[in-house]
Design a protein around this motif. Sequence first.
Motif, PDB file in Angstrom:
ATOM      1  N   THR A 105      56.453 -38.948  10.602  1.00 36.56           N
ATOM      2  CA  THR A 105      57.325 -38.758   9.435  1.00 36.56           C
ATOM      3  C   THR A 105      56.895 -39.641   8.274  1.00 36.56           C
ATOM      4  N   LYS A 106      56.464 -40.863   8.587  1.00 36.43           N
ATOM      5  CA  LYS A 106      56.066 -41.801   7.534  1.00 36.43           C
ATOM      6  C   LYS A 106      54.704 -41.463   6.923  1.00 36.43           C
ATOM      7  N   HIS A 107      53.868 -40.754   7.685  1.00 35.11           N
ATOM      8  CA  HIS A 107      52.502 -40.492   7.212  1.00 35.11           C
ATOM      9  C   HIS A 107      52.180 -38.998   7.315  1.00 35.11           C
ATOM     10  N   PRO A 108      52.860 -38.155   6.546  1.00 30.12           N
ATOM     11  CA  PRO A 108      52.559 -36.722   6.581  1.00 30.12           C
ATOM     12  C   PRO A 108      51.175 -36.444   5.982  1.00 30.12           C
ATOM     13  N   GLU A 109      50.570 -35.376   6.454  1.00 26.73           N
ATOM     14  CA  GLU A 109      49.249 -34.944   5.965  1.00 26.73           C
ATOM     15  C   GLU A 109      48.153 -35.985   6.220  1.00 26.73           C
ATOM     16  N   LYS A 110      48.341 -36.834   7.232  1.00 26.11           N
ATOM     17  CA  LYS A 110      47.342 -37.866   7.543  1.00 26.11           C
ATOM     18  C   LYS A 110      46.767 -37.644   8.942  1.00 26.11           C
ATOM     19  N   LYS A 153      49.070 -36.682  25.734  1.00 26.19           N
ATOM     20  CA  LYS A 153      50.031 -35.574  25.625  1.00 26.19           C
ATOM     21  C   LYS A 153      50.869 -35.704  24.358  1.00 26.19           C
ATOM     22  N   GLN A 154      51.257 -36.941  24.024  1.00 30.41           N
ATOM     23  CA  GLN A 154      52.043 -37.160  22.808  1.00 30.41           C
ATOM     24  C   GLN A 154      51.230 -36.787  21.566  1.00 30.41           C
ATOM     25  N   CYS A 155      49.938 -37.119  21.579  1.00 27.93           N
ATOM     26  CA  CYS A 155      49.083 -36.764  20.442  1.00 27.93           C
ATOM     27  C   CYS A 155      49.019 -35.253  20.243  1.00 27.93           C
ATOM     28  N   LEU A 156      48.930 -34.537  21.352  1.00 30.56           N
ATOM     29  CA  LEU A 156      48.856 -33.078  21.266  1.00 30.56           C
ATOM     30  C   LEU A 156      50.178 -32.480  20.799  1.00 30.56           C
ATOM     31  N   SER A 157      51.286 -32.979  21.327  1.00 27.90           N
ATOM     32  CA  SER A 157      52.589 -32.384  21.006  1.00 27.90           C
ATOM     33  C   SER A 157      53.077 -32.737  19.610  1.00 27.90           C
ATOM     34  N   HIS A 158      52.595 -33.843  19.025  1.00 23.02           N
ATOM     35  CA  HIS A 158      53.058 -34.259  17.703  1.00 23.02           C
ATOM     36  C   HIS A 158      52.056 -33.954  16.589  1.00 23.02           C
ATOM     37  N   SER A 159      50.933 -33.355  16.928  1.00 17.41           N
ATOM     38  CA  SER A 159      49.953 -32.999  15.894  1.00 17.41           C
ATOM     39  C   SER A 159      50.345 -31.667  15.259  1.00 17.41           C
ATOM     40  N   GLY A 184      51.314 -31.011   9.474  1.00 16.86           N
ATOM     41  CA  GLY A 184      50.444 -31.766   8.571  1.00 16.86           C
ATOM     42  C   GLY A 184      49.809 -32.981   9.194  1.00 16.86           C
ATOM     43  N   VAL A 185      50.564 -33.772   9.967  1.00 18.06           N
ATOM     44  CA  VAL A 185      50.007 -34.980  10.570  1.00 18.06           C
ATOM     45  C   VAL A 185      49.215 -34.606  11.822  1.00 18.06           C
ATOM     46  N   LYS A 186      48.109 -35.315  12.053  1.00 22.99           N
ATOM     47  CA  LYS A 186      47.277 -35.052  13.222  1.00 22.99           C
ATOM     48  C   LYS A 186      46.961 -36.358  13.921  1.00 22.99           C
ATOM     49  N   PHE A 187      47.375 -36.473  15.189  1.00 20.53           N
ATOM     50  CA  PHE A 187      47.102 -37.663  15.992  1.00 20.53           C
ATOM     51  C   PHE A 187      45.833 -37.410  16.815  1.00 20.53           C
ATOM     52  N   ILE A 188      44.881 -38.329  16.742  1.00 22.45           N
ATOM     53  CA  ILE A 188      43.613 -38.198  17.455  1.00 22.45           C
ATOM     54  C   ILE A 188      43.505 -39.349  18.447  1.00 22.45           C
ATOM     55  N   PHE A 189      43.440 -38.995  19.731  1.00 25.06           N
ATOM     56  CA  PHE A 189      43.483 -39.996  20.793  1.00 25.06           C
ATOM     57  C   PHE A 189      42.087 -40.516  21.125  1.00 25.06           C
ATOM     58  N   ASN A 190      41.984 -41.842  21.296  1.00 28.31           N
ATOM     59  CA  ASN A 190      40.734 -42.492  21.686  1.00 28.31           C
ATOM     60  C   ASN A 190      41.065 -43.541  22.734  1.00 28.31           C
ATOM     61  N   LYS A 191      40.234 -43.628  23.771  1.00 25.85           N
ATOM     62  CA  LYS A 191      40.482 -44.613  24.831  1.00 25.85           C
ATOM     63  C   LYS A 191      39.208 -45.361  25.165  1.00 25.85           C
ATOM     64  N   ASN A 231      59.756 -41.038  20.353  1.00 26.02           N
ATOM     65  CA  ASN A 231      60.368 -41.541  19.110  1.00 26.02           C
ATOM     66  C   ASN A 231      59.333 -42.226  18.223  1.00 26.02           C
ATOM     67  N   GLU A 232      58.435 -42.996  18.849  1.00 27.55           N
ATOM     68  CA  GLU A 232      57.433 -43.731  18.078  1.00 27.55           C
ATOM     69  C   GLU A 232      56.506 -42.771  17.331  1.00 27.55           C
ATOM     70  N   PHE A 233      56.032 -41.737  18.019  1.00 28.62           N
ATOM     71  CA  PHE A 233      55.135 -40.775  17.381  1.00 28.62           C
ATOM     72  C   PHE A 233      55.847 -39.982  16.294  1.00 28.62           C
ATOM     73  N   THR A 234      57.115 -39.661  16.560  1.00 31.41           N
ATOM     74  CA  THR A 234      57.888 -38.922  15.551  1.00 31.41           C
ATOM     75  C   THR A 234      58.072 -39.760  14.292  1.00 31.41           C
ATOM     76  N   THR A 235      58.362 -41.043  14.472  1.00 32.36           N
ATOM     77  CA  THR A 235      58.571 -41.935  13.331  1.00 32.36           C
ATOM     78  C   THR A 235      57.299 -42.093  12.505  1.00 32.36           C
ATOM     79  N   ILE A 236      56.181 -42.328  13.195  1.00 30.54           N
ATOM     80  CA  ILE A 236      54.903 -42.509  12.492  1.00 30.54           C
ATOM     81  C   ILE A 236      54.497 -41.222  11.782  1.00 30.54           C
TER      82      ILE A 236
END
Length: 521
Positions: A479-484, A502-508, A511-518, A472-477
């Motif tokens: 939606t709020k920040h398309p093309e980012k 896994k969430q970064c991969l499934s929600h990218s 338009g929106v792209k999540f890039i994971f860093n640890k 839900n958190e990734f979906t919300t973010i």
Amino acid sequence: MGNFAANEGLSVFVIDALSWARAPAACLNFNCMLILLPVCRNLLSFLRGSIQCCSRTAARQLDRNITFHKLVAYMIAFHTAVHIIAHLFNFEWFMGAQLYRNSSSLPFVLSQIGTGDNASYLNPIRTDQTNPTIVMFTTIAGLTGVVITLALILIITSSMEVIRRSYFEVFWYTHHLFIIFFIGLVFHGFGRIVRGQTATSLLENKPSQCKDQFESWGMNGTFCPKPEFAGNPPMTWKWVVGPMILYVCERLVRFYRSQQKVVITKVVMHPSKTLELQMKRKGFSMEVGQYVFMQCPCVSQLEWHPFTLTSAPEEDHFSVHIRIVGDWTQGLYEACGGDKNETQEAWKLPKMAIDGPFGTASEDVFGYEVVMLVGSVWYKHIQENQNVFTKKIYFYWLCPETQAFEWFADLLQSLEGQMTEKGMVDFLSYNIYLTRWKETEAAHFRVHHEAENDPITGLKQKTLYGKPNWDNEFTTIGTKHPEKKVGVFLCGPTQLADVLEKQCLSHSEAGVKFIFNKENF
């Protein structure tokens, strides 16, 4: 074919055991060349700074250095096991060739070569009276092999998560057996126990032509002279000498840095036994998200521990926050006067040594418009730094106990006030989760839930209970920040890292792209 495999399969395997031993040995050489490189942190920090301007993706791969180090170690363990098992078969075969005294047997004939001069032999077991166990423990290869194996077993077993977290000192000291491991590895092949036909002999005694005429080797009238054998020259040192030199240079740089004077300017005892040290060192320069290794000689002359820098680059000092959770941190806590009621005088504060700072994935934070970070980013905003690209922060903090909130709540309260004052209330959205609680605490939370401020942290934002629904958190973010591009930064356990990656991969998508860093130290 099936009957042959059933009857002769083991014999074929034993005969080919030398190949089974040498192939893993070649893999070991390659992996031992790699194993030291991921822990040369000064080298990695230099490489990260050099390639970051060209490729952020390549720089992120350097942040996985410890993961790569572990994978290489697993391969070393696997190939070592195969190498040992194959050589056990080899020695059984060598011994059998001496015991089965039959001049019509090729293995026996080969075993008799060099009996007189003891120079051109092939079989390392020279007589049928030799004990293979004695050979294993009296030859250079056998003795160094035992030492290498014991050192490797101790290093790997002490690196298990449960031991590393509960008995860090055991992990730290046994890991330095790598010195013995590499010394044994370099000398392992000097005995030249693995032998082959010399180049000159191959020209005169060609195996393809002479292998079936072994009973007449060297006799008058034959075109097949007796073959000559020699030990293969050691090769391992050629693979590992370069990384070993790099690592020695790395340790020299660390030693030089450790000799630079560090002054503790302020000691703050936060609730929940959290120690804050503010320090200064001449020429010290840092970036957001970096970390340092710290040593306190009065606690331990050998141990160095990593801590994330919690100050901003613009401040005139650098600081770390240390939770007291082990023997070393407890010793530092007491050395700084944490167990005393009176204030510790400056001259009584312990001497500290600092190595770093070193880069991490968090250095990339200003390359994203949307990130999860707190502290230094806000400091740059209130300084009206025009170079800050970040426009929005989503901060998630998960804690298993209420005491963990105490020392950090003051900072968040300060941030709330500053954001209100600057008219930037929407800049930081923080979500604090309490993952475990007692029944008595739950009753207190229910009673005060309607209060203006949270009963745990005192913040206006209420504490949430349980664990986040990351989907839900990734979906919300998203939606709020398309093309980012959204930078997701984590400092936490591996299990959570796997979930977020896994969430970064499934929600990218869309338009929106999540890039994971640890953080990985």
